[in-house]
Design a protein around this motif. Structure first.
Motif, PDB file in Angstrom:
ATOM      1  N   GLY A 106       0.284   0.745 -23.774  1.00  0.00           N
ATOM      2  CA  GLY A 106       0.548   2.113 -23.329  1.00  0.00           C
ATOM      3  C   GLY A 106       1.620   2.164 -22.262  1.00  0.00           C
ATOM      4  O   GLY A 106       2.312   1.176 -21.988  1.00  0.00           O
ATOM      5  N   ASP A 107       1.756   3.343 -21.654  1.00  0.00           N
ATOM      6  CA  ASP A 107       2.790   3.552 -20.639  1.00  0.00           C
ATOM      7  C   ASP A 107       2.418   2.872 -19.324  1.00  0.00           C
ATOM      8  O   ASP A 107       1.241   2.800 -18.946  1.00  0.00           O
ATOM      9  CB  ASP A 107       2.994   5.048 -20.398  1.00  0.00           C
ATOM     10  N   ARG A 119       9.909   9.134 -24.528  1.00  0.00           N
ATOM     11  CA  ARG A 119       8.862   8.556 -25.362  1.00  0.00           C
ATOM     12  C   ARG A 119       9.469   7.551 -26.331  1.00  0.00           C
ATOM     13  O   ARG A 119      10.479   7.823 -26.974  1.00  0.00           O
ATOM     14  CB  ARG A 119       8.158   9.662 -26.140  1.00  0.00           C
ATOM     15  N   TYR A 165      -6.898  16.554 -15.302  1.00  0.00           N
ATOM     16  CA  TYR A 165      -5.654  16.655 -14.546  1.00  0.00           C
ATOM     17  C   TYR A 165      -5.294  18.087 -14.180  1.00  0.00           C
ATOM     18  O   TYR A 165      -4.949  18.379 -13.027  1.00  0.00           O
ATOM     19  CB  TYR A 165      -4.512  16.028 -15.346  1.00  0.00           C
ATOM     20  N   THR A 207       0.893  10.485 -12.624  1.00  0.00           N
ATOM     21  CA  THR A 207      -0.069  10.608 -13.727  1.00  0.00           C
ATOM     22  C   THR A 207      -0.567  12.044 -13.871  1.00  0.00           C
ATOM     23  O   THR A 207      -0.577  12.608 -14.963  1.00  0.00           O
ATOM     24  CB  THR A 207      -1.265   9.665 -13.493  1.00  0.00           C
ATOM     25  N   THR A 208      -0.984  12.637 -12.747  1.00  0.00           N
ATOM     26  CA  THR A 208      -1.519  14.007 -12.817  1.00  0.00           C
ATOM     27  C   THR A 208      -0.433  15.017 -13.181  1.00  0.00           C
ATOM     28  O   THR A 208      -0.704  16.015 -13.848  1.00  0.00           O
ATOM     29  CB  THR A 208      -2.163  14.403 -11.482  1.00  0.00           C
ATOM     30  N   GLY A 256       0.263  14.594 -16.829  1.00  0.00           N
ATOM     31  CA  GLY A 256      -0.917  14.979 -17.595  1.00  0.00           C
ATOM     32  C   GLY A 256      -1.307  13.968 -18.648  1.00  0.00           C
ATOM     33  O   GLY A 256      -1.890  14.314 -19.675  1.00  0.00           O
ATOM     34  N   LYS A 257      -0.989  12.695 -18.415  1.00  0.00           N
ATOM     35  CA  LYS A 257      -1.372  11.646 -19.363  1.00  0.00           C
ATOM     36  C   LYS A 257      -1.681  10.374 -18.590  1.00  0.00           C
ATOM     37  O   LYS A 257      -1.146  10.147 -17.494  1.00  0.00           O
ATOM     38  CB  LYS A 257      -0.262  11.398 -20.382  1.00  0.00           C
ATOM     39  N   PRO A 258      -2.558   9.536 -19.125  1.00  0.00           N
ATOM     40  CA  PRO A 258      -2.962   8.325 -18.400  1.00  0.00           C
ATOM     41  C   PRO A 258      -1.840   7.292 -18.361  1.00  0.00           C
ATOM     42  O   PRO A 258      -1.161   7.050 -19.352  1.00  0.00           O
ATOM     43  CB  PRO A 258      -4.160   7.818 -19.203  1.00  0.00           C
TER      44      PRO A 258
END
Length: 576
Positions: free
Chosen positions: A451-452, A380, A355, A404-405, A408-410
């Motif tokens: 997950g998210d 979170r 990313y 997402t980028t 910085g997390k999927p």
């Protein structure tokens, strides 16, 4: 049998109209310019002799100004018709007449040819093909030297010959209105909007170009324009590019036929362009007549504000994000090969690289991302709970990718009707929903447990500063909801489409020289504003829609995906 006949017609038209007839007219036109220049020099010499005396200078200047004044006053002199002032009453039969070309629409150039060229280009590019658009652009190299009527005939033939009637209907419904509204002449529209007269537009332009806009957006009572021939080829209606009936409309003759031959009342008000001699004749049949003079408003803002649009512009389609004047179109075609390879490069770095590296290289290539968060750590969930549900408004298919980028997390993105190509190039997991409320809810529950998740409850993209109605399903899934305000800006190509190939949407967006993406992650929704806090799913959806609209400066609507596709494509937007 039809194609050879069209070739014969085209050959005859080109040889006679463009070569024999037009060259003769062009020669006479150039000769006329020589006489005009001679007269201008003589006039200048005469004026210089009179300037020897201040008194004579002032007197002569006043006389000269009076002689140059047109027969009709400026549109700024128009006042509402009042009985006590004018000694006449406003009748239901009173009519306002004008043209759309250069009157209702602002002139984009002092050269009249450039006024209507962009709208022909929009039809050629959006309704025809890139080849037709290139051919139309190349025609500029010789059309400028031809007489006005011949230019219009050539543009019409190149643009409409072989064009499907259905494609023209789509362009007139979903593409042209945006550009017409942005080019509306503020001063003329003020008169048009506040008068109670019935309104009739006479124009030499093809009627199919302007009639839908004039009737549906400006509430014109009638439109008299040039009619085009239609033929049926393999079960589909197409235009021949030639006129039907009496040929191209001559406004003065058409207005006389419309009013006097049908024994109608003489038009009460006429508006014409000061730069068109034909308009002087055209409006001379009216009781009152005024001229729009471009020079009079040269240093004034003549753009109609969005809030004054006669009909809100919420939906529009097409790929071009700019008015395609000849120079702008040439720049676009020059950029196309560069833009394509640039888009491929941007896609590859997003798919293959981490990313932070992808963001750095994307910025170097011209992609600008502005990212802002508000207490992101509050977004979170507690340990052991399901993932966070990010709720975004929907601008392009790349909304989840840029989120997402930037985070910085999927993330996992759920969407409707995603093409296989878009799934292949997406640098994150995508899951297609089925438009079945129960099954979609169960699927998103499972994804959140792993997950998210990011969801766009508008269900479809919207280009303009409006938010469509939010589907309330997401509000029933979790209390860990984080709203995300998203906006995207382009200068050349739109990265969304309703009637085109959706698999090309990401490519078109990334072909822009400097595309911009703005993301703002808001604070996590307070528990009392979620379903867990006693709110209904509809209240939660409406609250988030309102918050995102406030942050973005957009306006909320109750319109849905179905409404959008019915307006733009004539279907409900469901891909089977």
């Amino acid at each position: 049998m039809v194609f050879p006949e069209l070739l014969v017609i085209l050959a005859e038209w080109v040889l006679y109209r463009l070569l024999a007839n037009s060259c003769y007219r062009a020669a006479r036109k150039l000769r006329g310019y020589g006489f005009q220049l001679k007269n201008y020099l003589n006039l200048s010499k005469s004026q210089s002799l009179h300037n020897t005396s201040h008194h004579h200078d002032h007197h002569h200047h006043q006389q000269n100004q009076d002689s140059l004044n047109p027969l009709f006053p400026s549109i700024t002199k128009y006042q509402e018709p009042l009985d006590e002032n004018r000694g006449c009453s406003v009748s239901a039969e009173d009519t306002l007449v004008c043209d759309i070309d250069g009157v209702l629409l602002r002139q984009q150039s002092s050269k009249h040819f450039h006024v209507f060229f962009p709208y022909f280009m929009l039809i050629a590019f959006e309704g025809g093909s890139i080849i037709r658009a290139v051919f139309l652009l190349f025609s500029c190299s010789f059309l400028w030297a031809l007489p006005q009527e011949t230019k219009l005939k050539a543009l019409t033939f190149i643009t409409f010959s072989g064009l499907k009637v259905k494609d023209m209907d789509t362009v007139s419904r979903s593409v042209l209105p945006k550009f017409f509204l942005e080019s509306l002449n503020l001063q003329v529209y003020d008169v048009w909007a506040r008068t109670t007269y019935s309104k009739v537009v006479f124009t030499s332009l093809p009627q199919v170009m302007v009639e839908r806009f004039l009737r549906e957006h400006l509430n014109a009572d009638d439109v008299i324009g040039t009619k085009l021939q239609e033929i049926e080829v393999m079960g589909r209606k197409v235009y021949t590019g030639l006129t039907s009936g009496d040929g191209f409309v001559m406004k003065h003759k058409a207005a006389k036929d419309y009013f006097f031959d049908n024994k109608k009342k003489k038009p009460a008000l006429g508006i014409g362009s000061s730069s068109s001699l034909q308009d002087h004749t055209f409006i001379s049949i009216c009781k009152e007549a005024y001229l729009w003079n471009e020079e009079e408003f040269m240093n004034k803002n003549n753009t109609l504000p969005r809030e004054r649009y006669p009909k809100p512009l919420i939906f529009h389609d097409g790929r071009l994000a700019f008015l395609p004047t000849p120079l702008a179109t040439l720049a676009m075609f020059t950029w196309l090969p560069i833009g394509f390879f640039l888009a491929v490069f941007r896609i590859l770095i997003g798919v293959l690289l981490p990313y932070h590296v992808a963001n750095f290289l994307a910025a170097i290539s011209g992609v600008r991302i502005t990212f802002k968060t508000h207490n992101l750590h509050n977004g979170r969930p507690e340990k052991g709970k399901s993932g966070v549900l990010y709720v975004c408004n929907h601008r392009t298919l790349l909304d989840p990718v840029f989120l997402t980028t930037s985070l910085g997390k999927p993330l996992t993105a759920v969407t409707y009707s995603l093409s296989k190509f878009s799934e292949l190039i997406a640098p994150l997991k995508t899951v297609s929903l089925k438009r079945d409320r129960k099954k979609d809810g169960e699927a998103m529950h499972r994804l959140l447990s792993k997950g998210d998740l990011v969801v766009c409850p508008e269900g479809t993209t919207c280009r303009e500063p409006y938010l469509l109605r939010f589907s309330p399903l997401f509000a029933e899934l979790t209390e860990d909801i984080v709203p995300v305000a998203v906006d995207a800006r382009v200068s050349m190509f739109y990265g969304t489409t309703a009637s085109g190939l959706k698999c090309l949407d990401p490519i078109f967006f990334l072909m822009n020289p400097r595309p911009v993406y703005c993301l703002e992650v808001l604070k996590k929704l307070p528990k009392e504003m979620t379903c867990a806090g006693g709110k209904s799913s509809f209240e939660v959806a409406n609250f988030i829609q309102g918050e995102l609209a406030r942050v973005l400066g957009f306006e909320c609507t109750n319109l849905t995906r179905k409404d959008k596709y019915l307006v733009l494509a004539g279907n409900e937007g469901i891909v089977t």
